[in-house]
Design a protein around this motif. Structure first.
Motif, PDB file in Angstrom:
ATOM      1  N   LEU A   1      33.991  40.908-101.003  1.00 59.65           N
ATOM      2  CA  LEU A   1      33.704  40.125-102.338  1.00 59.65           C
ATOM      3  C   LEU A   1      34.574  41.089-103.662  1.00 59.65           C
ATOM      4  O   LEU A   1      34.648  40.509-104.693  1.00 59.65           O
ATOM      5  CB  LEU A   1      32.543  40.044-102.376  1.00 59.65           C
ATOM      6  CG  LEU A   1      31.700  39.119-101.545  1.00 59.65           C
ATOM      7  CD1 LEU A   1      29.951  39.039-101.546  1.00 59.65           C
ATOM      8  CD2 LEU A   1      32.230  37.642-101.941  1.00 59.65           C
ATOM      9  N   LEU A   2      34.346  42.257-103.365  1.00 64.43           N
ATOM     10  CA  LEU A   2      34.770  43.211-104.425  1.00 64.43           C
ATOM     11  C   LEU A   2      36.504  43.715-104.456  1.00 64.43           C
ATOM     12  O   LEU A   2      36.790  44.488-105.228  1.00 64.43           O
ATOM     13  CB  LEU A   2      34.144  44.443-104.283  1.00 64.43           C
ATOM     14  CG  LEU A   2      32.458  44.214-104.829  1.00 64.43           C
ATOM     15  CD1 LEU A   2      31.661  45.532-104.307  1.00 64.43           C
ATOM     16  CD2 LEU A   2      32.369  44.213-106.117  1.00 64.43           C
TER      17      LEU A   2
ATOM     18  N   THR B   1      42.024  39.518-104.203  1.00 64.09           N
ATOM     19  CA  THR B   1      41.433  38.218-103.461  1.00 64.09           C
ATOM     20  C   THR B   1      39.857  38.286-103.442  1.00 64.09           C
ATOM     21  O   THR B   1      39.240  37.507-103.090  1.00 64.09           O
ATOM     22  CB  THR B   1      41.873  38.160-101.932  1.00 64.09           C
ATOM     23  OG1 THR B   1      41.459  39.432-101.530  1.00 64.09           O
ATOM     24  CG2 THR B   1      43.468  38.236-102.027  1.00 64.09           C
ATOM     25  N   GLY B   2      39.198  39.318-103.994  1.00 68.21           N
ATOM     26  CA  GLY B   2      37.797  39.264-104.067  1.00 68.21           C
ATOM     27  C   GLY B   2      37.122  38.053-104.986  1.00 68.21           C
ATOM     28  O   GLY B   2      37.786  37.721-106.060  1.00 68.21           O
ATOM     29  N   LEU B   3      36.019  37.515-104.483  1.00 67.78           N
ATOM     30  CA  LEU B   3      35.330  36.398-105.271  1.00 67.78           C
ATOM     31  C   LEU B   3      34.839  36.910-106.577  1.00 67.78           C
ATOM     32  O   LEU B   3      34.841  36.019-107.597  1.00 67.78           O
ATOM     33  CB  LEU B   3      34.121  35.800-104.250  1.00 67.78           C
ATOM     34  CG  LEU B   3      33.397  34.724-104.813  1.00 67.78           C
ATOM     35  CD1 LEU B   3      34.420  33.395-105.335  1.00 67.78           C
ATOM     36  CD2 LEU B   3      32.095  34.470-104.193  1.00 67.78           C
ATOM     37  N   ILE B   4      34.412  38.204-106.814  1.00 70.59           N
ATOM     38  CA  ILE B   4      33.790  38.617-108.138  1.00 70.59           C
ATOM     39  C   ILE B   4      34.963  38.619-109.197  1.00 70.59           C
ATOM     40  O   ILE B   4      34.781  37.830-109.974  1.00 70.59           O
ATOM     41  CB  ILE B   4      33.159  39.831-107.887  1.00 70.59           C
ATOM     42  CG1 ILE B   4      32.119  39.717-106.942  1.00 70.59           C
ATOM     43  CG2 ILE B   4      32.911  40.368-109.400  1.00 70.59           C
ATOM     44  CD1 ILE B   4      31.160  40.963-106.746  1.00 70.59           C
ATOM     45  N   ASN B   5      36.183  38.967-108.682  1.00 72.60           N
ATOM     46  CA  ASN B   5      37.308  39.290-109.649  1.00 72.60           C
ATOM     47  C   ASN B   5      37.763  37.903-109.931  1.00 72.60           C
ATOM     48  O   ASN B   5      38.291  37.576-111.045  1.00 72.60           O
ATOM     49  CB  ASN B   5      38.356  39.886-109.206  1.00 72.60           C
ATOM     50  CG  ASN B   5      38.165  41.563-109.528  1.00 72.60           C
ATOM     51  OD1 ASN B   5      37.066  41.742-109.976  1.00 72.60           O
ATOM     52  ND2 ASN B   5      38.987  42.468-109.278  1.00 72.60           N
ATOM     53  N   ARG B   6      37.657  36.974-109.110  1.00 70.28           N
ATOM     54  CA  ARG B   6      38.432  35.669-109.347  1.00 70.28           C
ATOM     55  C   ARG B   6      37.428  34.885-110.190  1.00 70.28           C
ATOM     56  O   ARG B   6      37.964  33.978-111.089  1.00 70.28           O
ATOM     57  CB  ARG B   6      38.445  34.678-107.784  1.00 70.28           C
ATOM     58  CG  ARG B   6      39.475  35.198-106.916  1.00 70.28           C
ATOM     59  CD  ARG B   6      39.556  34.206-105.717  1.00 70.28           C
ATOM     60  NE  ARG B   6      40.820  34.530-105.084  1.00 70.28           N
ATOM     61  CZ  ARG B   6      41.056  33.667-104.029  1.00 70.28           C
ATOM     62  NH1 ARG B   6      40.462  32.754-103.525  1.00 70.28           N
ATOM     63  NH2 ARG B   6      42.387  34.175-103.305  1.00 70.28           N
ATOM     64  N   VAL B   7      35.951  35.084-110.095  1.00 71.18           N
ATOM     65  CA  VAL B   7      35.074  34.189-110.945  1.00 71.18           C
ATOM     66  C   VAL B   7      35.226  34.940-112.455  1.00 71.18           C
ATOM     67  O   VAL B   7      35.292  34.210-113.632  1.00 71.18           O
ATOM     68  CB  VAL B   7      33.802  34.758-110.531  1.00 71.18           C
ATOM     69  CG1 VAL B   7      32.708  33.977-111.573  1.00 71.18           C
ATOM     70  CG2 VAL B   7      33.497  33.872-109.435  1.00 71.18           C
ATOM     71  N   LEU B   8      35.625  36.177-112.413  1.00 69.51           N
ATOM     72  CA  LEU B   8      35.722  36.929-113.961  1.00 69.51           C
ATOM     73  C   LEU B   8      37.070  36.348-114.181  1.00 69.51           C
ATOM     74  O   LEU B   8      37.198  36.198-115.751  1.00 69.51           O
ATOM     75  CB  LEU B   8      35.691  38.404-113.585  1.00 69.51           C
ATOM     76  CG  LEU B   8      34.435  39.205-113.284  1.00 69.51           C
ATOM     77  CD1 LEU B   8      34.750  40.508-113.278  1.00 69.51           C
ATOM     78  CD2 LEU B   8      33.691  38.819-114.379  1.00 69.51           C
ATOM     79  N   ALA B   9      37.946  36.228-113.510  1.00 73.15           N
ATOM     80  CA  ALA B   9      39.275  35.456-114.109  1.00 73.15           C
ATOM     81  C   ALA B   9      39.205  34.325-114.939  1.00 73.15           C
ATOM     82  O   ALA B   9      39.925  33.681-115.758  1.00 73.15           O
ATOM     83  CB  ALA B   9      40.436  35.505-113.083  1.00 73.15           C
ATOM     84  N   LEU B  10      38.243  33.374-114.538  1.00 79.64           N
ATOM     85  CA  LEU B  10      38.035  32.098-114.850  1.00 79.64           C
ATOM     86  C   LEU B  10      37.504  32.059-116.031  1.00 79.64           C
ATOM     87  O   LEU B  10      37.881  31.167-116.982  1.00 79.64           O
ATOM     88  CB  LEU B  10      37.010  31.234-114.039  1.00 79.64           C
ATOM     89  CG  LEU B  10      37.249  30.978-112.526  1.00 79.64           C
ATOM     90  CD1 LEU B  10      36.297  30.520-111.969  1.00 79.64           C
ATOM     91  CD2 LEU B  10      38.763  30.071-112.609  1.00 79.64           C
ATOM     92  N   VAL B  11      36.940  33.155-116.570  1.00 72.84           N
ATOM     93  CA  VAL B  11      36.394  33.291-118.026  1.00 72.84           C
ATOM     94  C   VAL B  11      37.453  34.495-118.805  1.00 72.84           C
ATOM     95  O   VAL B  11      36.991  34.885-119.805  1.00 72.84           O
ATOM     96  CB  VAL B  11      35.037  33.763-117.992  1.00 72.84           C
ATOM     97  CG1 VAL B  11      34.259  32.926-117.570  1.00 72.84           C
ATOM     98  CG2 VAL B  11      34.730  35.138-117.181  1.00 72.84           C
ATOM     99  N   GLY B  12      38.543  34.378-118.236  1.00 80.28           N
ATOM    100  CA  GLY B  12      39.497  35.316-118.857  1.00 80.28           C
ATOM    101  C   GLY B  12      39.353  36.879-118.794  1.00 80.28           C
ATOM    102  O   GLY B  12      39.790  37.593-119.711  1.00 80.28           O
ATOM    103  N   ILE B  13      38.722  37.501-117.812  1.00 75.39           N
ATOM    104  CA  ILE B  13      38.220  38.786-117.751  1.00 75.39           C
ATOM    105  C   ILE B  13      38.840  39.317-116.496  1.00 75.39           C
ATOM    106  O   ILE B  13      39.043  38.826-115.342  1.00 75.39           O
ATOM    107  CB  ILE B  13      36.758  39.002-117.513  1.00 75.39           C
ATOM    108  CG1 ILE B  13      35.946  38.626-118.733  1.00 75.39           C
ATOM    109  CG2 ILE B  13      36.542  40.522-117.332  1.00 75.39           C
ATOM    110  CD1 ILE B  13      34.467  38.713-118.829  1.00 75.39           C
TER     111      ILE B  13
END
Length: 312
Positions: A147-148, A152-164
């Protein structure tokens, strides 16, 4: 005709002292269980704990392999204490143990209070909170490592959706050990919560009723009843969590392997690296030192917390 009934020996003021003493003193009772029932537990304790401990102390004084051993005295201890990463490992071990045990106490008490209140789904929520305790530590470490991951980690993918742009969480020296500690708390807080639930439910309701009669609020009930009277639970959580933190290895090794570099190394991971390198006597000496360190920290802590428990 007048008949009299014998009602037992008279133990009034005129009765001789030996008779009165014999009537008042109960017979000495033997142990509740036969000695033979204690024997299996003693054998298991001897075989699993005492014998390996004595053997570890001996092999810590040798250079050994599976087939032979050479006595070297205190050389292994001297070499292990000269390990360049030992200071960092000892520092990380203390930080990790204090952080995880402190968070488990705070979160465990909060969840314990919440899950003993009049909550509709409290039975379901108790199961949810306790579920991570049942999962293998290695499986938890592998899952959170995935996840971290920075790419490819889910956490960074979610952050990328909001531009982080998320960092390399486990590859950063400032966040690696902290994140492992948080995962440890997530996994272990369920056990602390169960201990607190048992402690809070054992508090007599009369105390809460007395606070209600005096017009006390929920904060007063927690501050003057729940907090002090759940001290035995707090004592248990502190001791168990602190010992677990000092000895922690599997989650740290699974998630960071002591990296990046040596920044998240703890004493246990340093010992394992020595074992991997084939220095069996050196790693055994490290285990003995870890045993001594844990004992030296836990015994006075247990004494101080135990005195406070008696005072309460």
């Amino acid at each position: 005709m007048v008949t009299t009934q014998h009602a037992g020996p008279y133990t009034g003021p005129g009765t001789p002292d030996p008779v009165r003493r014999h009537a008042r003193t109960p017979a000495k009772q033997s142990s509740a269980y036969p000695f033979a029932l204690y024997l299996p537990a003693a054998v298991v304790y001897l075989a699993i704990f005492l014998v390996p401990t004595v053997m570890a102390f001996y092999f810590a004084l040798t250079r050994w392999t599976l087939f032979d051993s050479t006595f070297v005295g205190l050389d292994n201890f001297r070499d292990f204490l000269a390990e360049q990463n030992l200071r960092i490992g000892f520092q990380n071990t203390l930080i990790y143990a204090v952080a995880t045990s402190g968070l488990k106490v705070v979160l465990g008490m909060g969840l314990g209070v919440l899950l003993t209140s009049r909550l509709r789904l409290r039975g379901f929520l108790r199961s949810v909170v306790f579920f991570p305790v049942l999962v293998s530590t290695v499986a938890v470490g592998i899952t959170f490592s995935a996840l971290l991951r920075p790419d490819t980690g889910l956490i960074n993918r979610v952050l990328a959706l909001v531009g982080i742009s998320g960092p390399d969480w486990l590859g950063n020296a400032t966040t690696a050990l902290l994140l492992v500690a948080l995962v440890d708390v997530w996994k272990g807080v369920g056990l602390a919560t169960v201990i607190y639930i048992a402690g809070i439910l054992s508090i007599p309701q009369d105390y809460y009723q007395a606070v209600a009669v005096d017009g006390g609020t929920a904060w007063h009930r927690f501050r003057h009843v729940t907090l002090p009277l759940s001290w035995p639970a707090t004592y248990s959580v502190i001791i168990l969590s602190f010992i677990g933190g000092l000895r922690s290895f599997d989650l740290i090794w699974t998630m960071t392997r002591g990296g990046p570099g040596f920044t998240s190394d703890v004493i246990a991971s340093i010992i394992y690296k020595q074992y991997q390198a084939g220095y069996f006597g050196l790693s055994t000496a490290g285990n003995v030192l870890l045993f001594v360190i844990v004992t030296a920290l836990i015994v006075p802590l247990n004494y101080l917390l135990g005195r406070r428990q008696v005072a309460l």
